[in-house]
Design an enzyme around this catalytic site. Structure first.
Site: not given
Ligand SMILES: Cc1ncc(COP(=O)(O)O)c(C=O)c1O
Length: 385
Positions: A71, A189, A209, A211, A247, A335
């Protein structure tokens, strides 16, 4: 439990956990500290950055900017450019994106437009959920600064033609003297199943990302070519080349780079495995005469995601039932799931249809086994018949 929600997030890889432990307890110093321990932390950050640079085939390590999340990376890409052009160059830029982007793209666009800082257009997708390149090209204006199209859709798994879009943009840019169009992709993704070589993809900026790839939460990065300038969103010291001060989250950065290394090594094997799981699941659902339809064109999707429409019950009913059996799936974006809204991507793909209200996203990971899918099919059979 059976976890089939890997597109929302993945568990931490055990090798990654082992690797990062020492950066919490032993090598915990601030990378900006000049003493020996600080320099060891700095070395870990530098090596992680270099590793990611190599994996995504960037030219320079400083093209990798660590952030706290996808994000944040998406916000940094969009707002960083918009602020620079609006406030410094006194140009109100135009941005093109698609209707099925993640909210971390769509919301910054809305916010910036509400502040009169940008104009933007969102392109439609075809019935398979793929953006049409001609639609993008038709929307380009003289002041189009940025095109941002995600790589793999988080809800349907559909892969966008990033290579082809970048080729088309290149041709337009060759005719432009200045004000070249910048191409960003949100590849959050993608890395489990798709190549994320920025040169092959032809992108100028890319979000990845941690996670979503078995790394720790709280860390991500924005790849940004060195010749692209952006305004920073956070002011502070000079970490992350003064673009994203604070940091450095050393253990998370180390974990992220290790996770990316592992998924890159495993990519081909996992893609095959996920494809075989997906086919097996579909076969079993059919054998058990469960009424369902696939909300995507399998050939065009990452095999880690399978989004299915079950006409008999609502997404929520199925979710709650499976949850009671300790089977964890999702009806769309994690989310947004608390908001009780139908899937936004499916609402765009299937307007005026009950599909967005009656669909479930199954997403597979390294741990998923065929026996798990057998159990899910059995429960679905009980519930849906
Ligand atoms: C394509 C995509 N972009 C951005 C995000 C945002 O990730 P985060 O909530 O870890 O910032 C996600 C999370 O599902 C995602 O699938």
């Amino acid at each position: 439990m059976i976890y089939l929600d890997y597109a929302s997030t993945t568990p931490l890889n055990k090798t990654v956990m082992k690797e990062i432990k020492k950066y919490f307890y032993n090598i915990f110093a601030n990378p900006s500290s000049l003493h020996f321990l600080g320099q060891k932390s700095l070395k870990a950050v530098d090596e992680s950055r270099e590793k990611i640079k190599e994996i995504i085939n960037a030219d320079f390590p400083n093209e990798i900017i660590f952030t706290s999340s996808a994000t944040e990376s998406n916000n940094l890409a969009i707002k960083g450019l918009a602020f620079l052009y609006f406030f410094r160059f006194k140009i109100k830029p135009h941005i093109i994106s698609s209707k099925i982007e993640h909210p971390s793209i769509l919301e910054p666009l809305k916010d910036l437009k509400n502040l009169y800082l940008i104009d933007y257009d969102l392109v439609d997708v075809d019935k398979f959920g793929v953006v049409n390149i001609d639609d993008i090209l038709k929307k380009i204006r003289e002041n189009t600064l940025l095109i941002s199209i995600h790589y793999v859709n988080s809800e349907t798994g559909t892969i966008q033609p990033i290579y082809k879009i970048s080729e088309a943009i290149k041709i337009i840019n060759e005719k432009r003297k200045d004000f070249k169009i910048i191409f960003h992709t949100d590849a959050s993704q993608a890395p489990l199943t798709e190549e994320i070589d920025v040169k092959k993809l032809g992108v100028d900026m890319m979000t990845i990302s941690s996670h979503k790839i078995y790394g720790p939460k709280g860390i991500a990065c924005l790849f940004k070519k060195n010749n692209i300038l952006i305004e920073r969103l956070i002011s502070g010291s000079n970490q992350e080349f003064s673009i994203r001060p604070s940091t450095e989250a050393v253990p998370l950065i180390v974990g992220f780079s290790k996770a990316l290394e592992i998924v890159t090594r495993q990519r081909k094997i996992f893609r095959k495995k996920a494809d075989s799981l997906r086919r097996y699941f579909i076969k079993k659902l059919k054998e058990n005469k469960i009424n369902f339809e696939i909300n995507s064109e399998l050939k065009l999707t990452s095999p880690k995601i399978l989004n299915l429409f079950f006409p008999q019950k609502t997404s929520q009913e199925i979710l709650i039932y499976l949850d009671s059996k300790k089977i964890y799936v999702s009806s769309g974006m994690a989310c947004k799931s608390r908001s009780n809204q139908p899937s936004e991507v499916l609402s765009i793909l299937y307007p005026n249809s009950e599909r967005p209200f009656k669909s479930i996203r199954f997403s597979f990971g390294y741990e998923t086994k065929k026996e798990d899918l057998d159990k899910v099919v059995n429960y679905l059979k009980k519930f849906l018949h």
